[in-house]
Motif scaffolding. Structure first.
Motif, PDB file in Angstrom:
ATOM      1  N   GLY A  35     -11.102  21.530  14.404  1.00  0.00           N
ATOM      2  CA  GLY A  35      -9.834  22.001  14.924  1.00  0.00           C
ATOM      3  C   GLY A  35      -8.862  20.915  15.314  1.00  0.00           C
ATOM      4  N   LYS A  36      -9.204  19.660  15.049  1.00  0.00           N
ATOM      5  CA  LYS A  36      -8.321  18.552  15.412  1.00  0.00           C
ATOM      6  C   LYS A  36      -7.921  17.755  14.190  1.00  0.00           C
ATOM      7  N   GLU A  37      -6.884  16.948  14.369  1.00  0.00           N
ATOM      8  CA  GLU A  37      -6.433  16.098  13.279  1.00  0.00           C
ATOM      9  C   GLU A  37      -7.355  14.883  13.141  1.00  0.00           C
ATOM     10  N   ARG A  38      -7.330  14.326  11.947  1.00  0.00           N
ATOM     11  CA  ARG A  38      -8.094  13.109  11.718  1.00  0.00           C
ATOM     12  C   ARG A  38      -7.465  11.972  12.505  1.00  0.00           C
ATOM     13  N   GLU A  39      -8.301  11.198  13.205  1.00  0.00           N
ATOM     14  CA  GLU A  39      -7.771  10.130  14.035  1.00  0.00           C
ATOM     15  C   GLU A  39      -8.447   8.798  13.733  1.00  0.00           C
ATOM     16  N   ALA A  90     -17.970  14.660  15.461  1.00  0.00           N
ATOM     17  CA  ALA A  90     -16.907  14.733  14.454  1.00  0.00           C
ATOM     18  C   ALA A  90     -17.489  14.346  13.104  1.00  0.00           C
ATOM     19  N   GLU A 148     -17.807  14.268  23.068  1.00  0.00           N
ATOM     20  CA  GLU A 148     -16.501  14.224  22.405  1.00  0.00           C
ATOM     21  C   GLU A 148     -16.470  13.309  21.188  1.00  0.00           C
ATOM     22  N   GLN A 197     -12.771  13.173  12.495  1.00  0.00           N
ATOM     23  CA  GLN A 197     -12.082  14.450  12.617  1.00  0.00           C
ATOM     24  C   GLN A 197     -13.019  15.456  13.261  1.00  0.00           C
ATOM     25  N   ALA A 198     -12.663  15.871  14.452  1.00  0.00           N
ATOM     26  CA  ALA A 198     -13.428  16.885  15.170  1.00  0.00           C
ATOM     27  C   ALA A 198     -12.937  18.267  14.753  1.00  0.00           C
TER      28      ALA A 198
END
Length: 127
Positions: free
Chosen positions: A42-46, A92, A89, A39-40
């Motif tokens: 401001g982003k959702e967990r992927e 996270a 990128e 999870q970065a």
């Protein structure tokens, strides 16, 4: 109950490598799949990678294929994530997860399909 603890995060330069570890304890015999998510900010967990525990069949997110390798040491209830050629990128928090559901056709990629989670370990990549 299953407990998961991650190790190995840190600050790494771009292009470098890192190996994350996740140690499972408790009712580990009930685990069918162990996986890594990230999870970065401001982003959702992927989903990143998953491994069927007893057959060692992996599944990877397209974004990490060729750079990430998931493996396990079932005797020590540990799963690893080798990360090579790190990119900015990839920065996270990386989480280990356990899926206790048997019989899935494919390793699940949704956070909702996983039953237990570790506390996460931070990976930061500097350019």
């Amino acid at each position: 109950q299953v407990q998961l603890v991650e190790f190995g995060g840190g600050l790494v330069q771009a292009g470098g490598s890192l190996r994350l570890s996740c140690a499972a304890s408790g009712r580990t015999s009930t685990i069918f799949v162990m996986a890594w998510f990230r999870q970065a900010p401001g982003k959702e967990r992927e989903f990143v990678a998953g491994l069927r525990r007893w057959t060692n069949i992996p599944r990877y997110a397209d974004s990490v294929k060729g750079r990430f390798t998931i493996s396990s040491d079932n005797a020590n209830n540990t799963v690893y994530l080798q990360i090579n050629s790190l990119k900015s990128e990839d920065t996270a928090v990386y989480y280990c997860a356990a899926d206790l559901t048997s019989g899935r056709v494919r390793i699940a990629v949704s956070v909702n399909e996983y039953d237990y989670w570790g506390q996460g370990t931070q990976v930061a990549v500097s350019s």
